[in-house]
Design an enzyme around this catalytic site. Structure first.
Site: not given
Length: 392
Positions: A45, A273
């Site tokens: 998966k 930032y």
């Protein structure tokens, strides 16, 4: 680590690269299969846990697995479109899923409720004359997620048996999932095993004879032989993730990125930032074109490291969407030099497990989160033995 990541210090690549080592998947499959007498269902998966579903599926099948598992029907159909013909089970679908397409592609389906059984039966009746739909009844054994509640289980079994007698379905399996298998002492496992055993008894009492009974995933396969039954489901373990921290599995991914620029900054210079990190002294900084949009966990900022020019270097400042900054100190690197973000750890590079710890998450999230901008490369697995080749 692959030979490429070990030897190359310069790169002509224009961006990050993710290398999948299928020989690691092969080795992990063989090791895990040796820990059980049950058959192995390779769970591929989420694009094979980010490693490439079809490649992981073929490798696992060639080295000990006998069937495949996915969540959605779309994942199962993608395997079929890649030419994978082995038995594949899909176990998480809404009522409006493409059951007709699944049946046409010989996909086995998990049934967690009477409503889901009815949807499968309708698709079977509406389509051309086919063999009965192969279904696995799914029982919730204590996670309160997917699977039928114990109170609804007897009625589901009886309805499945009626559909079986009508030639519409064949109940080939009963499945469940343990919630605390990485801690074998947890009472949750005892209760889960008991509920599963009662569920199998109830199915048999209804007249069903499921040949496949599967409860154990990777952790339970390694720690709890009582939960193995006839099939075990191995997903994370195939790609080198051991939730139990007990077994030397081999990680199959190596993530690298070339240096874009190098600059020398003064003491007190802020990086990124918010200037969450400022240079304590004059230092050299390297910029890598990799960020949280590529799957690098932003939460790892301030703790993460990469391997560059043979040494671990700290990631400084916030990890941005597209880039991160590495502190070199007084060392020097050149644009184009390759940083190893994570790998097996053989050459001292960080591992996926370390990145998960730095980010406060699990390895599964890191490996499945690598974004589509990262260029993929796959190294082949060794040829299987003649015995395993005959099984695949």
């Amino acid at each position: 680590m692959s030979a490429l990541a070990v030897v190359v210090t310069r790169s002509t690549a224009t961006g990050p690269r993710l290398e999948v080592d299928l020989s690691a998947v092969a080795a992990n499959t063989r090791l895990l299969a040796s820990r059980t007498v049950a058959q192995v269902m390779a769970v591929v998966k989420a694009d094979g846990f980010g490693h490439g579903a079809a490649d992981v599926a073929r490798t696992a099948l060639a080295h000990g697995a006998t069937s495949l598992g996915v969540t959605s029907i779309d994942e199962a159909l993608a395997l079929r479109s890649e030419g994978v013909g082995a038995p594949v089970l899909s176990w998480l679908n809404p009522l409006g899923a493409a059951y007709d397409a699944a049946l046409a592609a010989r996909v086995e389906l998990a049934v967690p409720s009477r409503e889901h059984l009815d949807a499968v039966v309708r698709a079977q009746q509406a389509g051309p004359r086919r063999r009965p739909a192969r279904v696995h009844l799914h029982l919730d054994v204590g996670m309160a997620r997917d699977g039928a509640e114990p109170a609804a289980w007897p009625a589901l079994c009886r309805a499945a048996r009626r559909a079986e007698r009508a030639g519409l379905v064949r109940v080939v399996g009963v499945m469940g999932h343990l919630g605390c298998a990485d801690d074998p002492a947890d009472v949750c496992n005892v209760l889960g095993r008991r509920r599963f055993a009662r569920g199998v008894e109830t199915a048999r009492a209804a007249g069903l004879r499921p040949a496949q009974r599967h409860l154990a995933a990777t952790a339970a396969t390694l720690l709890d032989v009582r939960s193995h039954h006839t099939v075990v489901r191995l997903g994370a373990g195939l790609v080198g993730i051991d939730p139990t921290r007990t077994t030397p599995l081999r990680p199959a991914l190596t993530l690298t990125a070339p240096v874009v620029t190098v600059r020398r900054v003064r003491a007190g210079s802020g990086v990124g930032y918010g200037h969450t990190w400022t240079a304590p002294a004059v230092t050299n900084l390297a910029l890598l074109p990799l960020g949280y949009a590529d799957g690098v966990p932003r939460a790892a900022a301030g703790r993460a490291e990469v391997l560059l020019r043979g040494r671990r270097r700290p990631v400084v400042g916030r990890i941005s969407m597209d880039q991160l900054v590495v502190d070199l100190g007084e060392d020097h690197v050149d644009p184009g030099d390759v940083a190893v973000v994570f790998g097996p750890g053989d050459a001292g590079e960080p591992t996926v497990a370390e990145w998960a710890a730095w980010a406060g998450t699990i390895e599964h999230e890191v490996v499945t989160g690598i974004g589509s901008r990262v260029r993929r490369a796959t190294s082949p697995a060794p040829s299987p033995s003649p015995r395993l080749r005959s099984l695949s």
